[in-house]
Design an enzyme around this catalytic site. Structure first.
Site, PDB file in Angstrom:
ATOM      1  N   GLY A 163      12.195  16.041  43.817  1.00 37.26           N
ATOM      2  CA  GLY A 163      13.355  16.821  43.386  1.00 37.26           C
ATOM      3  C   GLY A 163      12.904  18.162  42.833  1.00 37.26           C
ATOM      4  O   GLY A 163      11.811  18.654  43.129  1.00 37.26           O
ATOM      5  N   GLY A 180      -3.983  46.668  63.803  1.00 37.10           N
ATOM      6  CA  GLY A 180      -3.455  46.613  62.441  1.00 37.10           C
ATOM      7  C   GLY A 180      -4.281  45.688  61.569  1.00 37.10           C
ATOM      8  O   GLY A 180      -4.362  45.876  60.345  1.00 37.10           O
ATOM      9  N   ALA A 181      -4.905  44.688  62.179  1.00 38.59           N
ATOM     10  CA  ALA A 181      -5.710  43.752  61.410  1.00 38.59           C
ATOM     11  C   ALA A 181      -6.941  44.441  60.809  1.00 38.59           C
ATOM     12  O   ALA A 181      -7.440  44.038  59.761  1.00 38.59           O
ATOM     13  CB  ALA A 181      -6.129  42.572  62.281  1.00 38.59           C
TER      14      ALA A 181
HETATM   15  C1  HXC Z   1      14.514   7.197  34.460  1.00 37.86           C
HETATM   16  C2  HXC Z   1      13.079   6.200  35.931  1.00 37.86           C
HETATM   17  C3  HXC Z   1      13.180   7.323  36.802  1.00 37.86           C
HETATM   18  C4  HXC Z   1      14.009   8.413  36.395  1.00 37.86           C
HETATM   19  C5  HXC Z   1      11.852   5.899  37.686  1.00 37.86           C
HETATM   20  N1  HXC Z   1      12.258   5.340  36.541  1.00 37.86           N
HETATM   21  N2  HXC Z   1      12.413   7.103  37.874  1.00 37.86           N
HETATM   22  N3  HXC Z   1      13.742   6.150  34.786  1.00 37.86           N
HETATM   23  N4  HXC Z   1      14.646   8.293  35.213  1.00 37.86           N
HETATM   24  N5  HXC Z   1      14.123   9.497  37.148  1.00 37.86           N
HETATM   25  C6  HXC Z   1      11.862   4.050  35.994  1.00 37.86           C
HETATM   26  C7  HXC Z   1      12.379   2.869  36.782  1.00 37.86           C
HETATM   27  O1  HXC Z   1      13.670   2.503  36.343  1.00 37.86           O
HETATM   28  C8  HXC Z   1      11.340   1.801  36.425  1.00 37.86           C
HETATM   29  O2  HXC Z   1      11.627   1.299  35.147  1.00 37.86           O
HETATM   30  C9  HXC Z   1      10.073   2.585  36.316  1.00 37.86           C
HETATM   31  O3  HXC Z   1      10.454   3.940  36.092  1.00 37.86           O
HETATM   32  C10 HXC Z   1       9.191   2.534  37.554  1.00 37.86           C
HETATM   33  O4  HXC Z   1       9.999   2.817  38.670  1.00 37.86           O
HETATM   34  P1  HXC Z   1       9.952   1.931  40.004  1.00 37.86           P
HETATM   35  O5  HXC Z   1      11.124   2.331  40.811  1.00 37.86           O
HETATM   36  O6  HXC Z   1       9.805   0.487  39.624  1.00 37.86           O
HETATM   37  O7  HXC Z   1       8.584   2.400  40.643  1.00 37.86           O
HETATM   38  P2  HXC Z   1       8.257   2.683  42.165  1.00 37.86           P
HETATM   39  O8  HXC Z   1       8.738   1.550  43.013  1.00 37.86           O
HETATM   40  O9  HXC Z   1       6.798   3.006  42.218  1.00 37.86           O
HETATM   41  O10 HXC Z   1       9.094   3.959  42.567  1.00 37.86           O
HETATM   42  C11 HXC Z   1       8.861   5.198  41.912  1.00 37.86           C
HETATM   43  C12 HXC Z   1       9.944   6.235  42.299  1.00 37.86           C
HETATM   44  C13 HXC Z   1      11.350   5.611  42.069  1.00 37.86           C
HETATM   45  C14 HXC Z   1       9.749   6.605  43.777  1.00 37.86           C
HETATM   46  C15 HXC Z   1       9.699   7.468  41.467  1.00 37.86           C
HETATM   47  O11 HXC Z   1      11.396   5.066  40.751  1.00 37.86           O
HETATM   48  C16 HXC Z   1      12.428   6.608  42.212  1.00 37.86           C
HETATM   49  O12 HXC Z   1      12.829   6.900  43.335  1.00 37.86           O
HETATM   50  N6  HXC Z   1      12.948   7.065  41.063  1.00 37.86           N
HETATM   51  C17 HXC Z   1      14.051   8.001  41.047  1.00 37.86           C
HETATM   52  C18 HXC Z   1      13.582   9.346  41.535  1.00 37.86           C
HETATM   53  C19 HXC Z   1      14.652  10.378  41.375  1.00 37.86           C
HETATM   54  O13 HXC Z   1      15.642  10.373  42.126  1.00 37.86           O
HETATM   55  N7  HXC Z   1      14.528  11.229  40.351  1.00 37.86           N
HETATM   56  C20 HXC Z   1      15.462  12.225  40.045  1.00 37.86           C
HETATM   57  C21 HXC Z   1      15.089  13.383  40.992  1.00 37.86           C
HETATM   58  S1  HXC Z   1      16.045  14.785  40.704  1.00 37.86           S
HETATM   59  P3  HXC Z   1      11.214  -0.179  34.692  1.00 37.86           P
HETATM   60  O14 HXC Z   1      11.846  -0.336  33.354  1.00 37.86           O
HETATM   61  O15 HXC Z   1      11.768  -1.111  35.730  1.00 37.86           O
HETATM   62  O16 HXC Z   1       9.714  -0.207  34.644  1.00 37.86           O
HETATM   63  C22 HXC Z   1      15.173  15.614  39.627  1.00 37.86           C
HETATM   64  C23 HXC Z   1      15.818  16.870  39.260  1.00 37.86           C
HETATM   65  C24 HXC Z   1      14.854  17.776  38.555  1.00 37.86           C
HETATM   66  O17 HXC Z   1      14.147  15.241  39.206  1.00 37.86           O
HETATM   67  C25 HXC Z   1      15.570  19.076  38.481  1.00 37.86           C
HETATM   68  C26 HXC Z   1      14.688  20.119  37.905  1.00 37.86           C
HETATM   69  C27 HXC Z   1      15.352  21.434  38.017  1.00 37.86           C
END
Ligand code: HXC
Length: 514
Positions: free
Chosen positions: A169, A404-405
Site C-alpha cells: 500500500g 547525443g550520448a
Molecule cells: C493491523 C494487522 C495488519 C494491519 C496484519 N495484521 N496487517 N493488524 N493492521 N494492517 C495482523 C494480523 O491481524 C495478525 O494478527 C498479524 O498481524 C499477522 O498477520 P497474518 O495475516 O497472520 O500474517 P501473514 O499471513 O504473514 O500475512 C501478512 C500480510 C497480511 C500479507 C501483511 O496480514 C495482510 O494482508 N495484512 C493487511 C495488509 C493491508 O491491507 N494493509 C493496509 C494497506 S493500506 P494476529 O493477532 O493474528 O497475530 C496502507 C495504507 C498506507 O498501508 C497509506 C500510507 C499513505
C-alpha cells in the site's frame, strides 16, 4: 515501593517490551524464514552499540489499562556501524503484523529527527502489514509524517530502506523516498496494490512474489537496488554500502587505507578489449582493474544492465562509477539506463562523491516505444544530472562516444573537469558505417561497385572524423592516453580536484524533467 521494587517494575516493563508479540509469534516469524526486529538490529550494528529509544513508548489514552503494548510494533534507537553512528528503526512483525499506528509512527519520526539533527545515516528495517487498520486516519497521518521527514532528510543524510517482509500500500512510499532499497529473495515484497486487487480491477493474474518480490523490483521496476539471498547477507551489504558513504552531506566520505597505489599500471587492460570494435566486452572487467583492489559495489545490478553504476575507491577515496556496458544492448542509452544513471549521479553529487564516467556508447536507442515512453525526458534527466553535479567529474572515453550520448555521458560541455580518451577511441556524430549512407548517398547511388565504394568511404570517414584527435585539438578532451595509464591519470586528476569548489547560480531548485 522500595527502590528495589521500583527497579524490578522497570525491568518487568522492559522485558514485556522486549518480548514483542510473544514467543508464539516469534516462532512463527522464524518459521517464515525471518529474523525478529531485535535479532536484525544486533546483526547489523557493532556489538553492544545499540541504544534503544522509546522501549516504553505506548498508547496512554487509558492510563489504568493492564494490556498496554510497551514499545508497540517497532524498535528504534541508535548505534554504530564500523564505529560510526547511525539511527535505526526495525518494524516488529510479531506485534500487530508490524503495522503502523500512532505510537509506531511517533517513534520512527523521533529517530529520523535525531538522525537529521546529528547528521548520521537513517536505516529503516521494514516488515509490516501497513497502516494499522484499527487506528484509521491516525495511522495514515503517521505515514505522512514519515514521508515528510524522508523528504526533508533527502540529500542531507543517507537514508537506507531494508525490506524484510511485506511492505504494501502507501507504505511503499517511505522506502521509495529513500536513497537505497535492499530486498531479500523470497521473503520481501513491495507493492502498491496486491494480486487480489489487481485481479479484480484489471483481470491480471499474478502472485505476491511475482508482483513485488526482490527479483521483480531488482530487474523489472528498478525500485530496489540490492538483492540478497538471506537476511544476514543483506545486512552485510548494508554495512558495506555505508563504508563508502559520508555520514551526511557536509562530510567527505571516509578514507580507507586500501594499500593500492595510484601509480599502478593496468598492464593487461587491453586484453579485455576485443580486436573487432563491434564485439562486446564486460566493462566490469575494466572497472575491477581500475579501482582499489578490484573492490566495486555495484548498484542496481540487474536493472538497465546496459549501464553499470556503483561505488569503489581510488587511493582509498570513494568514487562513484558510471559506465556504459557493451555486453548489454551494446551499451546504448535508453529510458531505464538514463534514469538509473541520472539518479546515481545525483546521489553522488549530494554526498560529495566524485564521479568517474567510463564511456563506450553507440548513442541513444532508437524506437517507437522509446519515443512514446519519453526517452526525450528521461535522457534529459541524465544531461541535467551531470550538468548540475558540482562534485569532481572525471570522464574517460574508452572505445566510442557517438551523437547525443557523447554529450550526455559526462562530457566537458556538461561541466566535467578532466576528460580523457583512450588512443583509438572514436568520437563523432555517428559511426562511419551509418554516416556514409547519409552524407555520401548520391555517391553511393552512382557507384559502379557500391560495396567497394562504401568500404572506401567508411575508411575515409574513419580517418578524417572518427577518432579522438579533433576533440583533443578543440580541448573537449584534455588528453588522449594509453589505456594502461588510466588509473594513474584518474588518480592524479581526483587528487588535484579534491579542492574543487563550484556553485550553481542562486535558485530555489532546478526543474529536472521528471
Ligand atoms: C493491523 C494487522 C495488519 C494491519 C496484519 N495484521 N496487517 N493488524 N493492521 N494492517 C495482523 C494480523 O491481524 C495478525 O494478527 C498479524 O498481524 C499477522 O498477520 P497474518 O495475516 O497472520 O500474517 P501473514 O499471513 O504473514 O500475512 C501478512 C500480510 C497480511 C500479507 C501483511 O496480514 C495482510 O494482508 N495484512 C493487511 C495488509 C493491508 O491491507 N494493509 C493496509 C494497506 S493500506 P494476529 O493477532 O493474528 O497475530 C496502507 C495504507 C498506507 O498501508 C497509506 C500510507 C499513505
Amino acid at each position: 515501593m522500595s527502590i528495589q521494587e521500583r527497579l524490578d517494575y522497570l525491568h518487568e516493563l522492559k522485558e514485556r517490551a522486549a518480548l514483542g508479540g510473544g514467543t508464539d509469534r516469534v516462532k512463527a516469524q522464524h518459521e517464515r524464514g525471518k529474523l525478529t526486529a531485535r535479532e536484525r538490529i544486533s546483526l547489523l550494528l557493532d556489538p553492544n552499540s545499540f541504544e534503544e529509544l522509546d522501549a516504553l513508548g505506548a498508547d496512554m489514552s487509558d492510563p489504568s489499562s493492564e494490556e498496554r503494548l510497551y514499545g508497540d510494533a517497532v524498535v528504534t534507537g541508535w548505534g554504530r556501524i564500523d564505529g560510526r553512528a547511525v539511527c535505526i528503526f526495525a518494524q516488529d512483525f510479531t506485534v500487530f503484523g508490524g503495522s503502523l499506528g500512532e505510537v509506531v509512527s511517533e517513534k520512527i519520526a523521533k529517530a529520523m529527527d535525531l538522525a537529521t539533527k546529528t547528521g548520521v545515516p537513517m536505516i529503516g528495517l521494514n516488515d509490516s502489514g501497513g497502516a494499522r487498520i484499527q487506528e484509521g486516519v491516525g495511522s495514515l497521518a503517521g505515514y505522512g509524517e514519515i514521508f515528510y521527514r524522508n523528504v526533508q532528510a533527502s540529500g542531507v543524510i543517507p537514508q537506507l530502506s531494508i525490506i524484510m517482509g511485506p511492505c504494501a500500500g502507501g507504505a511503499v512510499y517511505s522506502p521509495a523516498l529513500t536513497d537505497f532499497i535492499f530486498m531479500v529473495n523470497g521473503t520481501s515484497q513491495m507493492f502498491l496494490t496486491g494480486p487480489e486487487v489487481i485481479a479484480s480491477v484489471t483481470g491480471e493474474e499474478t502472485t505476491h512474489e511475482e508482483l513485488g518480490g526482490a527479483n521483480s523490483h531488482a530487474s523489472k521496476s528498478g525500485v530496489s537496488h540490492f538483492t540478497s539471498e538471506d537476511e544476514q547477507s543483506c545486512l552485510d551489504d548494508v554495512r558495506r554500502l555505508l563504508s563508502f558513504l559520508p555520514s551526511n552531506n557536509m562530510d567527505d566520505p571516509p578514507t580507507v587505507d586500501t594499500g593500492d597505489s595510484g601509480e599502478r599500471i593496468l598492464s593487461d587492460i587491453l586484453d579485455i578489449l576485443p580486436e573487432d570494435a563491434q564485439n562486446p566486452y564486460d566493462v566490469r572487467d575494466i572497472i575491477e582493474r581500475l579501482v582499489d583492489n578490484g573492490d566495486f559495489m555495484e548498484i542496481h545490478e540487474l536493472f538497465a544492465q546496459n549501464i553499470v553504476v556503483g561505488l569503489a575507491r581510488i587511493e582509498g577515496n570513494t568514487i562513484g562509477i558510471v559506465a556504459n556496458q557493451p555486453l548489454y544492448l551494446a551499451g546504448v542509452l535508453d529510458i531505464d539506463s538514463s534514469r538509473k544513471a541520472a539518479r546515481f549521479v545525483r546521489f553522488c553529487d549530494a554526498f560529495n562523491i566524485p564521479i568517474v564516467t567510463l564511456v563506450d556508447v553507440p548513442g541513444f536507442l532508437p524506437g517507437v516505444s522509446q519515443e512514446y515512453g519519453g526517452i526525450i525526458s528521461h535522457g534529459a534527466k541524465l544531461v541535467f544530472a551531470y550538468a548540475e553535479a558540482t562534485v569532481p567529474k572525471v570522464t574517460v572515453i574508452l572505445r566510442k562516444a557517438f551523437g547525443g550520448a557523447y554529450d550526455a555521458m559526462g562530457s566537458k560541455h556538461l561541466g566535467a573537469d578532466v576528460n580523457y580518451a583512450w588512443a583509438g577511441a572514436a568520437v563523432a556524430v555517428m559511426a562511419g558505417t551509418q554516416a556514409v549512407n547519409i552524407i555520401n548517398r548520391r555517391e553511393l547511388q552512382a557507384a559502379d561497385d557500391i560495396d567497394k565504394t562504401r568500404i572506401q568511404l567508411i575508411a575515409d570517414y574513419e580517418r578524417d572524423l572518427e577518432h579522438p584527435y579533433i576533440a583533443a585539438a578543440k580541448g573537449y578532451i584534455d588528453d588522449v592516453i594509453d589505456p594502461k595509464e588510466t588509473r594513474v591519470k584518474i588518480s592524479k586528476a581526483l587528487s588535484m580536484l579534491k579542492t574543487k569548489s563550484e556553485n550553481l547560480p542562486p535558485k530555489r531548485h532546478g526543474i529536472i524533467p521528471l
